[in-house]
Design a protein around this motif. Structure first.
Motif, PDB file in Angstrom:
ATOM      1  N   VAL A  25       0.835  -1.206   0.000  1.00 49.25           N
ATOM      2  CA  VAL A  25       0.000   0.000   0.000  1.00 49.25           C
ATOM      3  C   VAL A  25       0.872   1.259   0.000  1.00 49.25           C
ATOM      4  CG1 VAL A  25      -1.568   1.361   1.454  1.00 49.25           C
ATOM      5  CG2 VAL A  25      -2.030  -1.053   1.044  1.00 49.25           C
ATOM      6  N   LEU A  26       1.934   1.246   0.787  1.00 51.09           N
ATOM      7  CA  LEU A  26       2.845   2.397   0.807  1.00 51.09           C
ATOM      8  C   LEU A  26       3.493   2.618  -0.559  1.00 51.09           C
ATOM      9  CD1 LEU A  26       4.603   1.812   4.264  1.00 51.09           C
ATOM     10  CD2 LEU A  26       2.941   3.595   3.709  1.00 51.09           C
ATOM     11  N   LYS A  27       3.829   1.519  -1.226  1.00 50.56           N
ATOM     12  CA  LYS A  27       4.379   1.649  -2.587  1.00 50.56           C
ATOM     13  C   LYS A  27       3.338   2.211  -3.540  1.00 50.56           C
ATOM     14  CE  LYS A  27       5.940  -2.545  -3.321  1.00 50.56           C
ATOM     15  NZ  LYS A  27       6.575  -3.645  -4.089  1.00 50.56           N
ATOM     16  N   LYS A  28       2.123   1.681  -3.458  1.00 46.34           N
ATOM     17  CA  LYS A  28       1.042   2.128  -4.329  1.00 46.34           C
ATOM     18  C   LYS A  28       0.755   3.619  -4.127  1.00 46.34           C
ATOM     19  CE  LYS A  28      -3.888   1.302  -5.224  1.00 46.34           C
ATOM     20  NZ  LYS A  28      -5.079   0.497  -4.806  1.00 46.34           N
ATOM     21  N   ALA A  29       0.791   4.057  -2.872  1.00 41.03           N
ATOM     22  CA  ALA A  29       0.509   5.459  -2.567  1.00 41.03           C
ATOM     23  C   ALA A  29       1.707   6.369  -2.812  1.00 41.03           C
ATOM     24  CB  ALA A  29       0.059   5.570  -1.111  1.00 41.03           C
ATOM     25  N   GLY A  30       2.885   5.779  -3.062  1.00 41.32           N
ATOM     26  CA  GLY A  30       4.085   6.593  -3.287  1.00 41.32           C
ATOM     27  C   GLY A  30       4.499   7.363  -2.049  1.00 41.32           C
ATOM     28  N   THR A  31       4.334   6.728  -0.878  1.00 38.82           N
ATOM     29  CA  THR A  31       4.595   7.438   0.385  1.00 38.82           C
ATOM     30  C   THR A  31       6.034   7.931   0.474  1.00 38.82           C
ATOM     31  OG1 THR A  31       2.992   5.946   1.412  1.00 38.82           O
ATOM     32  CG2 THR A  31       4.348   7.291   2.877  1.00 38.82           C
ATOM     33  N   VAL A  32       6.991   7.058   0.203  1.00 40.98           N
ATOM     34  CA  VAL A  32       8.401   7.453   0.286  1.00 40.98           C
ATOM     35  C   VAL A  32       8.702   8.535  -0.746  1.00 40.98           C
ATOM     36  CG1 VAL A  32      10.780   6.668   0.046  1.00 40.98           C
ATOM     37  CG2 VAL A  32       9.108   5.224   1.198  1.00 40.98           C
ATOM     38  N   GLY A  33       8.175   8.381  -1.949  1.00 43.85           N
ATOM     39  CA  GLY A  33       8.370   9.398  -2.983  1.00 43.85           C
ATOM     40  C   GLY A  33       7.794  10.739  -2.591  1.00 43.85           C
ATOM     41  N   ASN A  34       6.625  10.742  -1.958  1.00 47.60           N
ATOM     42  CA  ASN A  34       6.018  11.996  -1.505  1.00 47.60           C
ATOM     43  C   ASN A  34       6.851  12.667  -0.419  1.00 47.60           C
ATOM     44  OD1 ASN A  34       3.839  11.841  -3.259  1.00 47.60           O
ATOM     45  ND2 ASN A  34       2.565  10.703  -1.802  1.00 47.60           N
ATOM     46  N   LEU A  35       7.409  11.855   0.475  1.00 46.08           N
ATOM     47  CA  LEU A  35       8.283  12.418   1.514  1.00 46.08           C
ATOM     48  C   LEU A  35       9.545  13.018   0.902  1.00 46.08           C
ATOM     49  CD1 LEU A  35       7.929   9.665   4.260  1.00 46.08           C
ATOM     50  CD2 LEU A  35       7.299  12.061   4.510  1.00 46.08           C
ATOM     51  N   ILE A  36      10.105  12.330  -0.092  1.00 46.06           N
ATOM     52  CA  ILE A  36      11.298  12.848  -0.757  1.00 46.06           C
ATOM     53  C   ILE A  36      10.989  14.175  -1.435  1.00 46.06           C
ATOM     54  CG2 ILE A  36      12.904  12.438  -2.669  1.00 46.06           C
ATOM     55  CD1 ILE A  36      12.801   9.458  -1.941  1.00 46.06           C
ATOM     56  N   LEU A  37       9.836  14.259  -2.097  1.00 47.19           N
ATOM     57  CA  LEU A  37       9.419  15.513  -2.729  1.00 47.19           C
ATOM     58  C   LEU A  37       9.255  16.618  -1.690  1.00 47.19           C
ATOM     59  CD1 LEU A  37       6.797  14.290  -5.359  1.00 47.19           C
ATOM     60  CD2 LEU A  37       9.047  15.270  -5.815  1.00 47.19           C
ATOM     61  N   ALA A  38       8.708  16.256  -0.535  1.00 45.61           N
ATOM     62  CA  ALA A  38       8.517  17.244   0.522  1.00 45.61           C
ATOM     63  C   ALA A  38       9.849  17.811   0.993  1.00 45.61           C
ATOM     64  CB  ALA A  38       7.775  16.601   1.699  1.00 45.61           C
ATOM     65  N   PHE A  39      10.855  16.943   1.139  1.00 41.11           N
ATOM     66  CA  PHE A  39      12.173  17.413   1.569  1.00 41.11           C
ATOM     67  C   PHE A  39      12.856  18.254   0.498  1.00 41.11           C
ATOM     68  CE2 PHE A  39      12.034  13.687   4.535  1.00 41.11           C
ATOM     69  CZ  PHE A  39      12.135  14.428   5.701  1.00 41.11           C
ATOM     70  N   GLN A  40      12.638  17.915  -0.750  1.00 39.69           N
ATOM     71  CA  GLN A  40      13.323  18.591  -1.844  1.00 39.69           C
ATOM     72  C   GLN A  40      12.615  19.859  -2.293  1.00 39.69           C
ATOM     73  OE1 GLN A  40      13.692  15.561  -4.850  1.00 39.69           O
ATOM     74  NE2 GLN A  40      15.589  14.775  -3.980  1.00 39.69           N
ATOM     75  N   ASP A  41      11.460  20.152  -1.692  1.00 41.80           N
ATOM     76  CA  ASP A  41      10.680  21.310  -2.112  1.00 41.80           C
ATOM     77  C   ASP A  41      11.374  22.601  -1.669  1.00 41.80           C
ATOM     78  OD1 ASP A  41       8.660  22.587  -3.366  1.00 41.80           O
ATOM     79  OD2 ASP A  41       7.042  21.721  -2.179  1.00 41.80           O
ATOM     80  N   SER A  42      10.706  23.699  -1.822  1.00 39.30           N
ATOM     81  CA  SER A  42      11.304  25.027  -1.622  1.00 39.30           C
ATOM     82  C   SER A  42      11.878  25.181  -0.219  1.00 39.30           C
ATOM     83  CB  SER A  42      10.255  26.108  -1.863  1.00 39.30           C
ATOM     84  OG  SER A  42       9.133  25.898  -1.026  1.00 39.30           O
TER      85      SER A  42
END
Length: 984
Positions: free
Chosen positions: A129-146
């Motif tokens: 489910v975490l893979k399907k939701a892209g949880t880790v990817g979303n967290l990475i995007l959050a860290f890399q944001d502005s």
């Protein structure tokens, strides 16, 4: 499945307010009521739908209510269907709406940490489910944001906490973080953040990331990050920061490579940081140390276990007075001892140790043992006045060990856990490379055990006798068996007890335990018996398969062999009339039916198979008492024919007695370059890639010319023959009258391991067992002696250049003698006298990747394998196919070139990879079938047969021929009927 359908904002707001009020009324007893449980099920359905709304106010409110609910549920979360809520929360993590992002991260973290054990089917479902939701990817995007996103410490710490939870519970997630260079840089910058909570959260995240061996290496490669970690260990930093930095250091130095990378760059500050933290013990005047100080001391002691690896950090520890720190932790404040310069008696030492009980003590014994075992043979300690602190530490360890031995003998097993670390420290002392430490520890131990020595010896021999005969299981009583074997190992170094142990059937008992370990496949690692090395908070490691303790995973075997090495010369088993024929030991007629035959066969098996370096070394050491020296190997046995057959030799060693020995320069370059003539006098004329030179063409019928090397008059011909046999095979038998000249010649030839075995020096702790390999011939010196090119099949678009020749085809420079020894097909080719036997180029019908692996097998005796780790798991199907294609090609070549071992190893690699990941199975099956590799086809079919209907519907089987499809259909029918064992 029920879904929340209402999109009206007012209704959603009303529902959320009602749920919030309801949650405020919940209690533990109400949560057990069926009606309340049904209501919570309904609330989860509503929250899952509302969390997908586009209204920012609704999202913020829904996030708060969800967090409120999961906190109220606590551990009972696992009773409810949370998967859809996890998906909804995951989608909110990368949004720019800070309030909902924080509440979503906290709620999701709370859910994941309360789901129950990190195992089982449900655990796998959550990860999917975490893979399907892209949880880790979303967290990475959050860290890399502005950048303004990082102005809130709360936001940063909550996001890192959630990511840490995921990395800790699901190892497969770690790859996506450590493989993101930009993210690591972003996180690393926060190690210098003035907010302590931010620094702590980053260090905790990196510590979990370093549970992955590949992740640890990636972190170590970032020098600026390593610098920040070292800075965080500084004495002026907050206690919590120092603790987390030390925890990260433990993970980074979990391998010899990691330790070297750290200490090469920052040895002095790292050791100073550890010593300063351990010294916090001394800064407290009371017996009761504050909690934060105690946590720091404990982490520093764990970090100091990097002393288990060799390196310059050992001397750095001594330069920073580690001995004073260790004494303070063991004995309490030792200022009175330092002032008086008088060493306490053994009874005083035991009393002080018992008075200052601390959880740090087992680590102190480990640190001490790690330090003393690696001292050089000629080491001498320094003293302050009349007091030598090292002697005091040795005396303390021996006194405590002797006291606990006696308690274990006279009472129950309540002291066994306490005995293990100190007894191990003493065993490392008595087997230290340093003659001084050996002598001091053995003398001290002999004095300590004197009053009860015989009684305790009888006690441990009786207990081990039960283990050897199978009356008491080695596994069920593993800690006691380990302590008994370590105790016996220590006793075996004391002259007073050596013959007593032998006369009490000690060797027979040890041989029985060794057989039991091998026959019953018993493996006991130290971490499984040493309780202080296990922690539930450590997390699950991954990708550390390359790390090995010197004792290996067989400490029962190790200590049995170590003890036997001290007793064998006092037994009647030692005999030097055995012989060595074609790499196999032939027992002399007098020993054929005695105990020594079994023992020799067992020792040969251990020294030539995959065991830890420690057991291998001690097996070789014991074999030296039977006249055998070295480590048997398959590649050594193959190379023996090159020594005895006058084929392809290019060197002739001329002896003073008129004898001459023909040898191969490539073999000497790889194994004993001291015997090679000067490079400038031994260069061959070659014209690689464009045909042979005239001189070489003229030799085709006349045979190879040989460079003559005249040996010194002092070289013993018999000794030289044995040296050459060792160089070619790695394993020899030496008669007693030849040992003395062979010692001299082995030292002159730079064969240190052989020299040490001939002198019967105790194996040096941590030294890798020498392998009989020939990859040194592929180094620059060996390249000058290359006489053949192996040319791979050219790949489309591949541009090739070589520093040794002008050939534009992908190729490897090799040596005919190595190929001759490894392949019956090539041996027949080179001896045929046909045109191809003289050719400089052999075309190999495989790709470049397969050729590289093939050359590795010829020179190392093993094919490089594929590590089933996070890198492999995160390759796409095309990359995996490309990696496995080389092994399928080698399997095909093995049939043609008569390379049975290559075929077996290739099949083993492919099968293990297809078992771990089936994504490339169809492509591998198709390719293997096209070149007739039906064993691989069968393995591939077995791996995907259960998925046959799904693959068929997806159209992924269209490229397979009918024969393979029939195999798949049959496999699926077999699977459906439950008549196949798919675990094999």
């Amino acid at each position: 499945m029920r879904k929340w359908q209402c999109m009206d904002a007012e209704i959603q707001a009303h529902a959320l307010k009602t749920m919030a009020a309801f949650i405020n009324c919940l209690s533990f007893s109400l949560l057990q009521h069926p009606l309340i449980k049904d209501s919570i099920f309904d609330m989860l359905v509503a929250l899952e739908g509302i969390l997908q709304a586009e209204n920012e106010r609704m999202l913020n409110l829904a996030g708060d209510v969800t967090l409120q609910l999961v906190k109220s549920l606590g551990k009972s979360i696992c009773q409810y269907p949370m998967l859809e809520v996890i998906i909804s929360l995951s989608h909110l993590l990368s949004l720019c709406r800070l309030p909902v992002a924080i509440s979503s991260a906290v709620a999701l973290n709370y859910i994941l940490t309360n789901l129950g054990p990190v195992r089982g089917k449900s655990h796998e479902e959550v990860w999917n489910v975490l893979k399907k939701a892209g949880t880790v990817g979303n967290l990475i995007l959050a860290f890399q944001d502005s950048e303004d996103r990082f102005q809130s410490p709360e936001y940063f710490t909550e996001m890192t906490s959630l990511l840490k939870t995921i990395l800790w519970r699901w190892p497969l997630s770690r790859y996506h973080v450590w493989n993101n260079t930009r993210l690591l840089a972003k996180l690393g910058d926060n190690c210098a953040n003035p907010d302590t909570s931010v620094v702590v959260s980053v260090l905790e995240l990196f510590s979990v990331l370093a549970l992955c061996g590949n992740g640890a290496v990636k972190l170590l490669e970032r020098k600026e990050l390593l610098f920040q970690v070292v800075q965080s260990m500084g004495k002026m930093r907050d206690y919590s920061v120092r603790v987390k930095a030390l925890t990260l250091l433990q993970r980074l130095t979990g391998s010899a490579k990691g330790c070297t990378m750290v200490t090469t760059s920052y040895c002095e500050p790292v050791i100073r940081g550890i010593i300063d933290a351990m010294g916090e013990w001394r800064s407290s005047n009371s017996k009761k140390i504050p909690t934060d100080q105690m946590a720091l001391v404990m982490e520093a002691c764990r970090s100091a276990l990097l002393t288990c690896w060799a390196g310059n950090h050992h001397s750095c520890f001594w330069n920073h007075d580690i001995h004073v720190i260790l004494l303070n932790i063991i004995l309490g404040n030792c200022s009175t001892i330092y002032l008086t310069h008088l060493a306490p008696s053994s009874q005083e030492l035991i009393a002080r140790v018992n008075d200052y009980v601390t959880n740090a003590r087992p680590y102190v014994w480990d640190i001490l043992g790690n330090l003393v075992v690696r001292y050089e043979e000629d080491f001498l300690p320094r003293a302050r006045g009349n007091l030598c602190y090292l002697n005091l530490l040795i005396s303390c360890a021996c006194s405590v060990a002797a006291d606990l031995m006696q308690k274990c003998c006279n009472s129950s097993s309540s002291y066994t856990s306490e005995l293990e670390p100190v007894l191990r420290a003493v065993s490392l002392m008595v087997f230290s490379s340093s003659k001084y430490i050996q002598r001091q520890a053995r003398h001290c131990l002999s004095d300590m055990v004197g009053p009860f020595g015989d009684a305790y010896l009888k006690c441990i021999l009786a207990s081990l006798q039960l283990n050897a005969t199978g009356q008491v299981s080695l596994l069920s009583e593993s800690l006691r068996a380990v302590n008994n074997l370590m105790s016996l190992a220590c006793y075996s170094t004391l002259p007073l007890y050596q013959k007593l142990i032998v006369n009490s059937e000690g060797i027979k008992i040890l041989s029985g335990i060794i057989k039991m370990c091998l026959n019953s496949d018993i493996h006991v690692s130290r971490s499984s018996v040493a309780s202080h090395l296990r922690s539930s908070s450590d997390g699950k490691t991954c990708c550390w398969s390359h790390v090995e303790d010197w004792e290996g995973e067989d400490i029962l075997l190790f200590y049995s062999l170590q003890t036997l090495s001290q007793l064998i010369e006092f037994s009647n088993l030692s005999c030097n009339h055995h012989k060595l024929t074609s790499g196999e030991i032939v027992i002399c007629t007098m020993c054929e039916h005695c105990e020594s035959q079994d023992l020799i066969n067992i020792l040969q098996y251990i020294s030539s198979n995959i065991f830890g370096s420690g057991p291998q070394w001690y097996s070789a050491h014991i074999l030296s008492f039977f006249g055998f020296y070295g480590f048997p190997s398959k590649i050594g046995r193959k190379m023996e024919r090159a020594l005895h057959e006058d084929v392809l030799a290019d060197l002739e060693l001329l002896l003073s007695n008129g004898q001459s020995l023909t040898v191969h320069g490539a073999i000497l370059a790889a194994r004993c370059p001291y015997l090679l003539p000067p490079k400038e006098s031994f260069q061959k004329e070659k014209t690689w890639g464009d045909g042979s030179s005239k001189e070489q063409e003229s030799r085709k019928d006349k045979g190879r010319s040989r460079h003559e090397v005249r040996m010194s008059d002092r070289v013993d011909s018999g000794a030289l023959k044995k040296i050459l046999e060792y160089v070619y095979t790695g394993f020899i038998h030496v008669d007693d009258d030849l040992v003395k000249p062979l010692k001299v010649l082995a030292k002159c030839c730079g064969l240190r391991s052989l020299s040490d075995m001939l002198h019967r020096k105790l194996p040096k702790w941590g030294t890798s067992s020498p392998s009989c390999i020939f990859n040194g011939a592929l180094e620059p010196t060996g390249h000058l002696l290359s006489d053949v090119i192996l040319e791979a099949r050219a790949a489309e678009g591949m541009i090739w250049s070589c520093t040794l020749c002008q050939s534009s085809s992908p190729h490897k420079h090799a040596h005919k003698i190595v190929l001759y020894s490894g392949s019956d097909y090539l041996r027949a080719l080179f001896q045929s006298g046909m045109h191809d036997s003289h050719s400089q180029i052999i075309k190999v019908p495989v790709g470049w990747e397969a050729l590289v692996k093939l050359v590795s097998w010829f020179y190392l005796g093993e094919l490089p394998s594929i590590s089933i780790d996070c890198i492999w798991s995160n390759m796409d199907a095309e990359q995996q196919f490309h990696e496995l294609q080389a092994y399928v090609e080698l399997s095909s070549l093995a049939e043609f070139w008569c390379l049975e071992d290559v075929g077996e190893q290739s099949l083993k690699v492919v099968v293990s990879c297809l078992k771990s990941d089936k994504r490339s199975s169809v492509e591998i099956i198709s390719f293997a079938a096209s070149i007739g590799q039906w064993k691989i086809v069968e393995a591939g079919v077995n791996s995907i047969a259960p998925l046959y209907p799904k693959l068929l519907d997806a159209g992924e089987l269209e490229d397979l021929d009918e024969e393979v499809l029939d195999m798949l259909r049959s496999g699926y029918v077999c699977y459906s009927q439950g008549s196949c064992n798919w675990s094999d």
